[in-house]
Scaffold this active site. Sequence first.
Site, PDB file in Angstrom:
ATOM      1  CG  HIS A 142      16.933  20.365   5.863  1.00 27.70           C
ATOM      2  ND1 HIS A 142      17.032  20.260   4.499  1.00 27.70           N
ATOM      3  CD2 HIS A 142      15.605  20.267   6.163  1.00 27.70           C
ATOM      4  CE1 HIS A 142      15.838  20.079   3.980  1.00 27.70           C
ATOM      5  NE2 HIS A 142      14.952  20.081   4.950  1.00 27.70           N
ATOM      6  CB  VAL A 143      22.806  23.675   8.646  1.00 28.48           C
ATOM      7  CG1 VAL A 143      22.821  24.956   7.810  1.00 28.48           C
ATOM      8  CG2 VAL A 143      23.650  23.869   9.893  1.00 28.48           C
ATOM      9  N   GLY A 154      -0.353  25.626   6.575  1.00 30.85           N
ATOM     10  CA  GLY A 154      -1.032  24.375   6.252  1.00 30.85           C
ATOM     11  C   GLY A 154      -1.637  23.711   7.475  1.00 30.85           C
ATOM     12  CG  ASP A 183      10.465  29.304   5.355  1.00 34.06           C
ATOM     13  OD1 ASP A 183      11.710  29.296   5.335  1.00 34.06           O
ATOM     14  OD2 ASP A 183       9.772  28.370   4.935  1.00 34.06           O
TER      15      ASP A 183
END
Length: 822
Positions: free
Chosen positions: A248-249, A70, A116
């Site tokens: 979110h760790v 993005g 990711d």
Amino acid sequence: MPKGYQGMVDGGRNIVEASWESVSSILQVGGTIIGSARCKAFRTREGRLRAAHNLVQRGITNLCVIGGDGSLTGANIFRKEWSGLLEELAQNGEIDKEQVQKHSYLNVVGMVGSIDNDFCGTDMTIGTDSALHRIIEVVDAIMTTAQSHQRTFVLEVMGRHCGYLALVSALACGADWVFLPESPPEEGWQENMCIKLSENRARKKRLNIIIVAEGAIDTQNKPITSEQIKELVVKQLGYDTRVTILGHVQRGGTPSAFDRILASRMGVEAVVALLQATPETPACVVSLSGNQAVRLPLVECVQMTQDVQRAMDERRFKDAVRLRGRSFESNLNTYKRLAIKLPDDQIVKSNCNVAIINVGAPAAGMNAAVRSAVRVGIADGHKMLAIYDGFEGFAKGQIKEIGWGDVGGWTGQGGSILGTKRTLPGKSLEDIAAQMRKHSINALLIVGGFEAYLGLLELSAARDKYEELCVPMVMVPATVSNNVPGSDFSIGADTALNTITDTCDRIKQSASGTKRRVFIIETMGGYCGYLANMGGLAAGADAAYIFEEPFDIRDLQFQGEDRVPLHTWPTPSNTPPGWDRCQNRCPPPHADASSAPGATADISVPFGILRLTCAFSKSAKKAPSRPCSASAYLRSGTWTRTTVRTTESNVEHLTEKMKTTIQRGLVLRNESCNENYTTDFIYQLYSEEGKGVFDCRKNVLGHMQQGGAPSPFDRNFGTKISARAMQWISTKLKEAPGKGKRFMSDDSICVLGISKRNLLFQPVAQLRQETDFEHRIPKEQWWLKLRPLMKILAKYKVSYEVSDSDQLEPMHHRGHEEPAAI
């Protein structure tokens, strides 16, 4: 620009000049210190107009964007609109025509920062390896409690649209099942999964691990959640099942050594790309291909990334996997081969016995490599034999058959379960040949370091005498020293590098309270300086002493160099009157003496004496055929010809550093860099020279660098490269069916390794010419080109000319060799 595109749109204090100190001591800090934010305004032309105005006001025409697809898409749109935005600003009277002309084009280079690893065109994105570290730490901890209580754990990891984290985590921990968005399970997966879990329990496995990507779907694009899987396991099998959602760790924590080095390399390549860009240069993204930094067209990479999502939406899942790239596809194929065992009656037997052996010092990841080789070998129909305690155990007949279930749970264990020794086979060749005959061994896979390489050479040389040794043999490099010829990486080196980096982080933290302290740290590696150099780069060291870059007492006192091409060398302030400049723009001797080439003059400069030799003759009507030259006479030696080298005292450098807010120093030393300048000697030298300015401490890391659980990189690398080695063995054996075939050619005894962007099987006979046997290192080592980068980041003035690729490559460029996916 703090707050990303929002900061660019808002301008003002959100666009600030970065100083050297402002980015110091942030290597070990996770996340981003300048912040990041989603910006709705930048999606509109009005917002981009404001952003363009803010950049023009500050004279910015080069933009480096770190983010996902993005962010990079937005950057490309901004670049395309740049000329139109400036024209509009000029029409509105916000900027004048001179500013439009001066800032007529915008150069954009992207770096992919995403845990990711969902961006097409690169093998690894910045942040992915660190996220894998967080996941594997949790998995290792969970496996302990799961085994104790005989439980099944369902682990949900990030990956809304990409299953890379889930897939590599499953590969690295040997998970029983994995759910991915790109490769949904086939119809009837519920029954198949329960059968697989119950079979594993029947093999006396006390735990089950199921890993789920948060975006996991079935073939109808319906979500598969971790709770659904838990309910299924409890209902169908009655197993005690728990769900753990990492959340979110995975984004937090200290960056891994791999990520620090990758980000540093990509950052340099991005700056070089901007400096080389022209108005015609399209926006590019800096990527990693194998072990090489490359530049790819940003638009094509973004388009392919979007094509993956489109393929998943249209349920073209095979296309989605292919579009994800070679790394993802390779990982998926390897996982399927290792996780699912076909019934014995469905495996076509090869009637071949393949042995596997560990040789040399232990290295984290060896067990993952053995597990992979054993299971791939069994899947190919071979009988797998394990040799215990290296060549010494080989000669004594310590050989046993090893099965699929015997290697379960090996990926996360450090050291060598098979046992390993440094003993070479030379004195036991007859016994080894006898054991190969006794056990009918048709191929040999060796996992080890430089001793394994030497052993392979000895076995190769003995083929004429012992026909039992005329079988396919392949070596997979595994050593913390990373000194095996034929491969850029060795299994175990990444784990050792993380140990060094973590230790350096803690040591630097301890100095935050005492101030003005320099730490001397000794690393392993024998004569190979890989750990010291790369550890210094990852930890932010001020210097790293290695064998490959010789040094003496003057270098300990004077470290660093400033190379200035003569045509940019400024005229010294004390140049005698009447001197003028030749066509090469060097300050020549006095005009009266310069009518003949070769005239010289000595000038006092801050670093010593500069002797100028002019090649220009006033009587000639053309430029000289050779350049003017300069010789610098200094305490640390003499350098001549077209480059002037100046030196800067290490002590002086650290003294100046102590005057800033960064009041600590870090120096790494390879254990065998110099037999006289030992760690104690360097410690005492720094202590004496730094009296009154800083004090010193020393730390010898020792064998802790060989221990511990393997890093995600070493587990994944060991698994994949060992599986590929077994595929090579199977291919060789199929080429010569039957047990009477003798393999005598050089290409039947190889080292498998990564070289730049390719995975290569290189004959040991060929590698012999590339080896420094006295010092046990390759004659050429790729990481030496990163030496200047480490020095630049330590604020020494050095030249840097190591850009891997100075041209934009087509998106689908692939060489003839087999690609190597990190």
